[in-house]
Design a protein around this motif. Structure first.
Motif, mmCIF file in Angstrom:
data_model
loop_
_atom_site.group_PDB
_atom_site.id
_atom_site.type_symbol
_atom_site.label_atom_id
_atom_site.label_comp_id
_atom_site.label_asym_id
_atom_site.label_seq_id
_atom_site.Cartn_x
_atom_site.Cartn_y
_atom_site.Cartn_z
ATOM 1 N N PHE A 199 49.400 95.663 46.591
ATOM 2 C CA PHE A 199 49.830 94.285 46.788
ATOM 3 C C PHE A 199 50.772 94.224 47.989
ATOM 4 O O PHE A 199 51.311 95.235 48.433
ATOM 5 N N PHE A 200 50.951 93.028 48.507
ATOM 6 C CA PHE A 200 51.747 92.849 49.719
ATOM 7 C C PHE A 200 53.221 92.632 49.376
ATOM 8 O O PHE A 200 53.556 91.897 48.436
ATOM 9 N N ASP B 101 61.764 92.025 57.780
ATOM 10 C CA ASP B 101 60.830 93.138 57.896
ATOM 11 C C ASP B 101 59.382 92.662 57.955
ATOM 12 O O ASP B 101 59.054 91.579 57.454
ATOM 13 N N PRO B 102 58.500 93.462 58.528
ATOM 14 C CA PRO B 102 57.073 93.107 58.526
ATOM 15 C C PRO B 102 56.476 93.270 57.130
ATOM 16 O O PRO B 102 56.992 94.041 56.301
ATOM 17 N N ILE B 103 55.397 92.566 56.865
ATOM 18 C CA ILE B 103 54.691 92.727 55.598
ATOM 19 C C ILE B 103 54.033 94.103 55.560
ATOM 20 O O ILE B 103 53.484 94.569 56.563
ATOM 21 N N CYS B 104 54.109 94.753 54.415
ATOM 22 C CA CYS B 104 53.437 96.028 54.219
ATOM 23 C C CYS B 104 52.711 95.998 52.871
ATOM 24 O O CYS B 104 52.770 95.006 52.152
ATOM 25 N N ILE B 105 52.038 97.092 52.557
ATOM 26 C CA ILE B 105 51.272 97.184 51.311
ATOM 27 C C ILE B 105 51.960 98.161 50.383
ATOM 28 O O ILE B 105 52.338 99.268 50.794
ATOM 29 N N ALA B 106 52.137 97.774 49.137
ATOM 30 C CA ALA B 106 52.717 98.657 48.124
ATOM 31 C C ALA B 106 51.635 99.091 47.145
ATOM 32 O O ALA B 106 50.782 98.291 46.760
ATOM 33 N N LYS C 233 54.395 103.483 46.509
ATOM 34 C CA LYS C 233 54.170 104.048 47.829
ATOM 35 C C LYS C 233 53.912 102.893 48.778
ATOM 36 O O LYS C 233 53.144 101.981 48.449
ATOM 37 N N LEU C 234 54.550 102.933 49.945
ATOM 38 C CA LEU C 234 54.425 101.844 50.912
ATOM 39 C C LEU C 234 53.569 102.265 52.098
ATOM 40 O O LEU C 234 53.652 103.400 52.573
ATOM 41 N N TYR C 235 52.758 101.327 52.579
ATOM 42 C CA TYR C 235 51.879 101.559 53.725
ATOM 43 C C TYR C 235 52.144 100.484 54.778
ATOM 44 O O TYR C 235 52.151 99.290 54.463
ATOM 45 N N PHE C 236 52.324 100.918 56.035
ATOM 46 C CA PHE C 236 52.589 100.001 57.137
ATOM 47 C C PHE C 236 51.477 100.093 58.178
ATOM 48 O O PHE C 236 50.868 101.149 58.368
ATOM 49 N N LEU C 237 51.230 98.981 58.854
ATOM 50 C CA LEU C 237 50.349 99.013 60.010
ATOM 51 C C LEU C 237 50.975 99.908 61.079
ATOM 52 O O LEU C 237 52.208 99.963 61.197
ATOM 53 N N LEU D 185 62.430 96.356 38.669
ATOM 54 C CA LEU D 185 61.318 95.397 38.675
ATOM 55 C C LEU D 185 61.733 94.045 39.230
ATOM 56 O O LEU D 185 60.962 93.399 39.941
ATOM 57 N N GLU D 186 62.930 93.610 38.919
ATOM 58 C CA GLU D 186 63.362 92.297 39.401
ATOM 59 C C GLU D 186 63.426 92.271 40.929
ATOM 60 O O GLU D 186 63.127 91.246 41.554
ATOM 61 N N ASP D 187 63.773 93.414 41.546
ATOM 62 C CA ASP D 187 63.798 93.481 43.006
ATOM 63 C C ASP D 187 62.385 93.618 43.574
ATOM 64 O O ASP D 187 62.075 93.050 44.634
ATOM 65 N N LEU D 188 61.518 94.365 42.871
ATOM 66 C CA LEU D 188 60.129 94.486 43.329
ATOM 67 C C LEU D 188 59.448 93.122 43.358
ATOM 68 O O LEU D 188 58.702 92.807 44.292
ATOM 69 N N VAL D 189 59.729 92.309 42.350
ATOM 70 C CA VAL D 189 59.155 90.959 42.299
ATOM 71 C C VAL D 189 59.638 90.138 43.490
ATOM 72 O O VAL D 189 58.867 89.397 44.114
ATOM 73 N N LYS D 190 60.922 90.284 43.849
ATOM 74 C CA LYS D 190 61.456 89.556 45.004
ATOM 75 C C LYS D 190 60.794 90.018 46.297
ATOM 76 O O LYS D 190 60.679 89.247 47.247
ATOM 77 N N TRP D 191 60.380 91.274 46.342
ATOM 78 C CA TRP D 191 59.710 91.802 47.535
ATOM 79 C C TRP D 191 58.296 91.242 47.704
ATOM 80 O O TRP D 191 57.774 91.198 48.804
ATOM 81 N N THR D 192 57.643 90.889 46.597
ATOM 82 C CA THR D 192 56.231 90.506 46.664
ATOM 83 C C THR D 192 56.024 89.292 47.564
ATOM 84 O O THR D 192 56.883 88.407 47.660
ATOM 85 N N VAL D 193 54.875 89.267 48.223
ATOM 86 C CA VAL D 193 54.498 88.160 49.101
ATOM 87 C C VAL D 193 53.366 87.399 48.407
ATOM 88 O O VAL D 193 52.226 87.860 48.387
ATOM 89 N N PRO D 194 53.668 86.238 47.804
ATOM 90 C CA PRO D 194 52.644 85.518 47.027
ATOM 91 C C PRO D 194 51.470 85.047 47.876
ATOM 92 O O PRO D 194 50.320 85.098 47.442
ATOM 93 N N ASP D 195 51.744 84.587 49.086
ATOM 94 C CA ASP D 195 50.678 84.046 49.933
ATOM 95 C C ASP D 195 50.325 85.066 51.016
ATOM 96 O O ASP D 195 51.087 85.283 51.953
ATOM 97 N N PHE D 196 49.183 85.715 50.854
ATOM 98 C CA PHE D 196 48.763 86.716 51.838
ATOM 99 C C PHE D 196 47.489 86.259 52.551
ATOM 100 O O PHE D 196 46.718 87.071 53.053
ATOM 101 N N SER D 197 47.277 84.950 52.601
ATOM 102 C CA SER D 197 46.060 84.424 53.223
ATOM 103 C C SER D 197 46.013 84.706 54.718
ATOM 104 O O SER D 197 44.938 84.719 55.326
#
Length: 266
Positions: free
Chosen positions: A42-43, A50-55, A74-78, A106-118
């Motif tokens: 997920f993004f 920071d730039p968007i990355c994939i977790a 684990k995080l993945y960056f372009l 978990l509460e911080d991970l939720v804050k990190w999430t990017v809901p709109d990845f369109s």
């Protein structure tokens, strides 16, 4: 995130000392409920600038003494978002993994999430299944068989049926499959399968032989596929105040003991 919205989904899947391990959790953000489970990609954005990355979610647990709900990802960056930058050696669909896994509440991970990845346009767009194939999956039990196949190959056979049931109720069965990061050999096998099936019906993508050879059945039509073959040292990530280094011992223990074989790269 809405207050008190964090909730474990499904039964626990392990116990070690003060730690109880789980397969998935549910949260509410912006008025919408969502479930993330082990193995999901997920993004995220670690900081607003920071730039968007994939977790990739690799471990979930609760520390019973302090009642902390924790995650390891684990995080993945372009390549262009790493210190080295993108070079001619990087592939079009390549991402680079951070060498250290990140442990956050978990509460911080939720804050990190990017809901709109369109707006995310990177990666190979997975070959979608035709509507007729999707309808057939829903009537002959093959959808459940496909989920069982994924469980046996991606999560060492852990039973995710209870998690999948709740996901179906939320209408987000494929929410954790909008983006996938493969190893380079897996990516090459997938491209080979696509080339061989280019003139064949899409229903073959759910054939277990094809899946075993490296095929990927994307139930949703917007799945992006990338691959990773290298790591890098992130210069500022460990300075992020959300990182919980004090719980690194737990994650390291299961990394070395391999008690959760098949969870991501553990």
């Amino acid at each position: 995130m809405e207050p008190n919205s964090l909730k474990w989904v499904g039964s626990s899947c392990g116990l070690h000392g003060p730690y109880i391990f789980y397969k998935a959790f549910k949260f509410n953000r912006d008025g919408k409920a969502r479930i993330l489970s082990l193995g999901d990609f997920f993004f995220v954005r670690c900081k607003p600038e920071d730039p968007i990355c994939i977790a990739e979610l690799q471990l979930l647990w609760e520390e019973r003494t302090s009642k902390q709900l924790l995650s390891s990802s684990k995080l993945y960056f372009l390549p262009e978002d790493t210190p080295q930058g993108r070079t001619v050696t990087h592939g079009e669909h390549e991402v680079i993994a951070v060498s250290e896994k990140v442990i956050v509440r978990l509460e911080d991970l939720v804050k990190w999430t990017v809901p709109d990845f369109s707006g995310w346009a990177h990666g190979l767009k997975a070959e979608p299944l035709k509507p007729s194939v999707l309808r057939e999956l829903g009537t002959n039990g093959r959808r459940e068989a496909l989920h069982r196949y994924r469980e046996s190959t991606l999560t060492s056979g852990l039973n995710f049926k209870d998690v999948q049931r709740e996901r179906a109720q939320l209408g987000q069965e494929e929410d954790g499959r909008k983006v996938l990061v493969l190893s380079y050999p897996q990516y090459c096998r997938y491209r080979s399968v696509l080339a061989r099936l280019s003139q064949q019906p899409s229903s073959l993508l759910i054939d277990h032989t094809v899946l075993a050879l490296g095929g990927i059945a994307a139930l949703g039509g917007n799945t992006r596929i990338l691959y990773c073959r290298d790591t890098f040292e992130h210069p500022t990530l460990l300075q992020n105040e959300s990182i919980c280094d004090e719980f690194g011992e737990c994650s390291s223990y299961f990394t070395h003991q391999s008690l959760f074989r098949g969870f991501g790269k553990y």
